[in-house]
Design a protein around this motif. Sequence first.
Motif, PDB file in Angstrom:
ATOM      1  N   PHE A   1      47.527  27.577  53.902  1.00 51.06           N
ATOM      2  CA  PHE A   1      47.161  28.476  53.280  1.00 51.06           C
ATOM      3  C   PHE A   1      47.620  29.929  54.024  1.00 51.06           C
ATOM      4  N   HIS A   2      47.869  30.974  53.282  1.00 50.94           N
ATOM      5  CA  HIS A   2      48.412  32.311  53.991  1.00 50.94           C
ATOM      6  C   HIS A   2      47.467  33.422  53.468  1.00 50.94           C
ATOM      7  N   HIS A   3      46.843  34.080  54.451  1.00 51.22           N
ATOM      8  CA  HIS A   3      45.970  35.040  53.915  1.00 51.22           C
ATOM      9  C   HIS A   3      46.727  36.548  53.507  1.00 51.22           C
ATOM     10  N   CYS A   4      46.375  37.078  52.489  1.00 52.76           N
ATOM     11  CA  CYS A   4      46.870  38.178  51.804  1.00 52.76           C
ATOM     12  C   CYS A   4      45.791  39.289  51.855  1.00 52.76           C
ATOM     13  N   ASP A   5      46.128  40.430  52.008  1.00 57.40           N
ATOM     14  CA  ASP A   5      44.842  41.635  52.015  1.00 57.40           C
ATOM     15  C   ASP A   5      44.695  42.009  50.625  1.00 57.40           C
ATOM     16  N   ILE A   6      45.757  41.936  49.797  1.00 58.95           N
ATOM     17  CA  ILE A   6      45.755  42.666  48.421  1.00 58.95           C
ATOM     18  C   ILE A   6      45.565  41.620  47.456  1.00 58.95           C
ATOM     19  N   THR A   7      44.568  42.120  46.469  1.00 55.35           N
ATOM     20  CA  THR A   7      44.394  40.988  45.270  1.00 55.35           C
ATOM     21  C   THR A   7      44.998  41.948  43.907  1.00 55.35           C
ATOM     22  N   VAL A   8      45.519  41.478  43.061  1.00 60.55           N
ATOM     23  CA  VAL A   8      45.826  42.237  41.781  1.00 60.55           C
ATOM     24  C   VAL A   8      44.519  42.118  40.883  1.00 60.55           C
ATOM     25  N   ARG A   9      44.012  43.055  40.330  1.00 62.99           N
ATOM     26  CA  ARG A   9      43.037  42.916  39.578  1.00 62.99           C
ATOM     27  C   ARG A   9      43.426  42.664  38.064  1.00 62.99           C
ATOM     28  N   MET A  10      42.482  42.090  37.401  1.00 54.45           N
ATOM     29  CA  MET A  10      42.704  41.457  35.875  1.00 54.45           C
ATOM     30  C   MET A  10      42.843  42.723  35.013  1.00 54.45           C
ATOM     31  N   ASP A  11      42.243  44.044  35.583  1.00 57.19           N
ATOM     32  CA  ASP A  11      42.543  45.172  34.453  1.00 57.19           C
ATOM     33  C   ASP A  11      43.754  45.997  35.168  1.00 57.19           C
ATOM     34  N   ASP A  12      44.372  45.526  36.018  1.00 59.94           N
ATOM     35  CA  ASP A  12      45.654  46.290  36.641  1.00 59.94           C
ATOM     36  C   ASP A  12      46.602  46.558  35.589  1.00 59.94           C
TER      37      ASP A  12
ATOM     38  N   ALA B   1      45.573  32.296  44.777  1.00 62.79           N
ATOM     39  CA  ALA B   1      43.879  31.717  44.839  1.00 62.79           C
ATOM     40  C   ALA B   1      42.948  32.777  44.152  1.00 62.79           C
ATOM     41  N   MET B   2      43.617  34.165  44.100  1.00 63.00           N
ATOM     42  CA  MET B   2      42.590  35.218  43.684  1.00 63.00           C
ATOM     43  C   MET B   2      42.604  35.448  42.151  1.00 63.00           C
ATOM     44  N   GLY B   3      43.653  34.848  41.392  1.00 59.40           N
ATOM     45  CA  GLY B   3      43.938  34.880  39.889  1.00 59.40           C
ATOM     46  C   GLY B   3      42.681  34.583  39.266  1.00 59.40           C
ATOM     47  N   GLY B   4      42.423  35.167  38.178  1.00 60.96           N
ATOM     48  CA  GLY B   4      41.394  34.524  37.203  1.00 60.96           C
ATOM     49  C   GLY B   4      40.155  35.398  37.132  1.00 60.96           C
ATOM     50  N   ASP B   5      39.286  35.214  36.079  1.00 60.61           N
ATOM     51  CA  ASP B   5      38.075  36.043  35.884  1.00 60.61           C
ATOM     52  C   ASP B   5      37.159  35.339  37.138  1.00 60.61           C
TER      53      ASP B   5
ATOM     54  N   PRO C   1      50.586  46.664  34.667  1.00 61.20           N
ATOM     55  CA  PRO C   1      51.670  46.049  35.156  1.00 61.20           C
ATOM     56  C   PRO C   1      52.610  46.889  36.414  1.00 61.20           C
ATOM     57  N   SER C   2      52.437  48.229  35.963  1.00 61.85           N
ATOM     58  CA  SER C   2      53.224  49.289  36.780  1.00 61.85           C
ATOM     59  C   SER C   2      52.160  49.240  38.128  1.00 61.85           C
ATOM     60  N   GLN C   3      50.943  49.623  37.960  1.00 61.48           N
ATOM     61  CA  GLN C   3      49.779  49.459  39.032  1.00 61.48           C
ATOM     62  C   GLN C   3      49.990  48.511  39.840  1.00 61.48           C
ATOM     63  N   ALA C   4      49.947  47.247  39.295  1.00 60.14           N
ATOM     64  CA  ALA C   4      50.147  46.091  40.158  1.00 60.14           C
ATOM     65  C   ALA C   4      51.448  45.918  41.017  1.00 60.14           C
ATOM     66  N   LEU C   5      52.378  46.342  40.458  1.00 60.95           N
ATOM     67  CA  LEU C   5      53.704  46.583  41.092  1.00 60.95           C
ATOM     68  C   LEU C   5      53.697  47.616  42.373  1.00 60.95           C
ATOM     69  N   ARG C   6      53.018  48.449  42.111  1.00 63.68           N
ATOM     70  CA  ARG C   6      53.097  49.419  43.067  1.00 63.68           C
ATOM     71  C   ARG C   6      52.076  48.908  44.220  1.00 63.68           C
ATOM     72  N   ARG C   7      50.888  48.621  43.773  1.00 64.96           N
ATOM     73  CA  ARG C   7      49.824  48.097  44.990  1.00 64.96           C
ATOM     74  C   ARG C   7      50.434  46.852  45.642  1.00 64.96           C
ATOM     75  N   GLY C   8      50.854  46.098  44.704  1.00 68.28           N
ATOM     76  CA  GLY C   8      50.809  44.673  45.039  1.00 68.28           C
ATOM     77  C   GLY C   8      52.253  44.040  45.542  1.00 68.28           C
ATOM     78  N   ARG C   9      53.238  45.004  45.152  1.00 71.80           N
ATOM     79  CA  ARG C   9      54.459  44.310  45.536  1.00 71.80           C
ATOM     80  C   ARG C   9      54.466  43.991  47.004  1.00 71.80           C
ATOM     81  N   ARG C  10      55.176  42.626  47.264  1.00 71.99           N
ATOM     82  CA  ARG C  10      55.327  42.131  48.638  1.00 71.99           C
ATOM     83  C   ARG C  10      54.192  41.686  49.485  1.00 71.99           C
ATOM     84  N   HIS C  11      53.136  42.235  49.135  1.00 72.31           N
ATOM     85  CA  HIS C  11      51.958  41.930  49.862  1.00 72.31           C
ATOM     86  C   HIS C  11      50.488  41.273  49.367  1.00 72.31           C
TER      87      HIS C  11
END
Lengths: 350, 350
Positions: free
Chosen positions: B62-73, B11-15, B75-85
């Motif tokens: 609906f499932h709540h998630c704390d973490i949102t992958v940012r559009m400018d992350d 639900a958080m993806g996109g500009d 890929p490696s950052q996104a995996l580090r921050r956002g894997r599993r959560h």
Amino acid sequence: MTGSITIALDAMGGDDGPRTVIGGAAIALHRRPDMRFVMFGEEAAVRPLLDAHPEVDKASTFHHCDITVRMDDKPSQALRRGRRHSSMWKAIEAVKTGEADVCVSAGNTGALMAMAKVCLHTLADIDRPAIAAIWPTMRGESVVLDVGATIGADSKLLVDFAVMGGAMVRALYGIERPTVGLLNIGVEEVKGLEEVRAAGRMMREHDMKSIDYRGFVEGDDVGRGTVDVVVTEGFSGNIALKMAEGTARQIGEYLRSAMRRTWMSRLGYLLARSAFEHLREKMDPSNSNGGIFLGLNGIVIKSHGGTDADGFASAVELGYDMVRSSLLQKIVNDLNRFHTSDVPAVPAEQ
Amino acid sequence: MTGSITIALDAMGGDDGPRTVIGGAAIALHRRPDMRFVMFGEEAAVRPLLDAHPEVDKASTFHHCDITVRMDDKPSQALRRGRRHSSMWKAIEAVKTGEADVCVSAGNTGALMAMAKVCLHTLADIDRPAIAAIWPTMRGESVVLDVGATIGADSKLLVDFAVMGGAMVRALYGIERPTVGLLNIGVEEVKGLEEVRAAGRMMREHDMKSIDYRGFVEGDDVGRGTVDVVVTEGFSGNIALKMAEGTARQIGEYLRSAMRRTWMSRLGYLLARSAFEHLREKMDPSNSNGGIFLGLNGIVIKSHGGTDADGFASAVELGYDMVRSSLLQKIVNDLNRFHTSDVPAVPAEQ
């Protein structure tokens, strides 16, 4: 450069052969009256056309050639059959001997490039030549190279393409330090081909005097005119060029069928006809017809094989203008300036 | 496949984030009422939108998630921050666990692909996944892959792309044995990249049951719709895609300014307005919005980050239709059929 400019013409090149070439020469001559031609082709085919265009005949020296390179000859075939004796070879050779300032042909691209390499050789610092295209953009025009001469350029060659493309923009539009972008996928550092990234590092680290390197650009930046020169290796460059041509044709087709849908839209079309003609002109490939071979000891212009006389005239005038603004000298100077300065080794990636 | 189909939504993806996603889900649900959603995102952002769209809320878990992958992350950052959560990871994972049939996200492409690879893994026979695009052509629609997942595919991978693209065309349009072309420069045997030529030889020599290999195609064949599936590696494929988008935008711009030139053309525009709207719809990328990740143990659809609710709805419906027509099963079957039959070694070039 002052005095008249002599264009070597391969009269037999193109799908439509001499008719397009002589017709195009007539149009170009009308607009640039101090032009002269050295023309090569089969006398039986060319002579009647020269008789029909006495003004072209008067400005031309004609040489008969027995051999014509065919549009579907493979480059190796063309070289075997046509080396030294074909109209294509002779037109290129006229640049080498100094009889002409530039060569224009609408013949088979692969054969023309193969002959140009064998006859003219590459410039001292250049490993492989490129084909540069003039690209209409939302801002005006850009130069894109290579659009199909080389497959898989290394980083050094990409930087040389950048320098040559910059010289061409300077010659064409008088922009002192043209902006340059490397075509890549994604603009982030991490993305794209290693050779492209290495070329980017080289240009960023090196104090490029003749060009202003602006980083990576993507496919949609080309039409936007984000930079004056777009640099890429020939495989992607050729696909990019064909893709843009194909998309333009596709949209033209959509537009035509949309305008035929209702009587209201037909009437609208009639009223807006001048606007559509303006649009057609903007989209017409014959207005920017011609790929320029760069990196050789001489300038060779390739006109589209399927062009008409108007399109061929544009290619001839492009050649004229290039010589007038000393393109080759500018390229040689810029390459010298670049290669004799301290070129840093490609720095390691962070 | 019968019964309802469940779409996992990031639900958080996109500009524009949740507004586009929930809005798009509402449109898609209206057209495919047996759709269900598993939705992942930040409760504070998503809840009010679900309250505003009770029909979507009713069809969703609906499932709540704390973490949102940012559009400018990266890929490696996104995996580090956002894997599993992160909401992106969770949406992909729902496909793995079987909670959902397909995942749709308008988030950052690089991150989505990196997470999809880590979470779902590639299919047994596939080395690297591809992104397939649905391409509007003069004849209808074609599938083009890869448009940016891999850089530099070898011949074996190109053949696997051909098989997967064929399965996708079959799933989408019911064409039994789709035609396939390899994107190359020049259609003569001698031209182009060695990997592309080798892939062509493999497909010609091998009795390809699920696809009908037609040889090389060039950039302008894509819009022409010469073949149902166009196969290329991701660097050229991405440039091709962006180039077509850019050219379409450029011509749209020309057209708008041409129509404003005179009062006659303005009047013509008014009369032909319905035709222009028809054209705009044909050229609207939101009608074929979505890259499909192929070659993984699960289907993931990437919607354009900048799309609106209509565009996102198309991506969701595409996902639905793919599941309905058993895309993944078709891919697995075709790959099996291909890899278990006698694959000849790549024959030497003549």
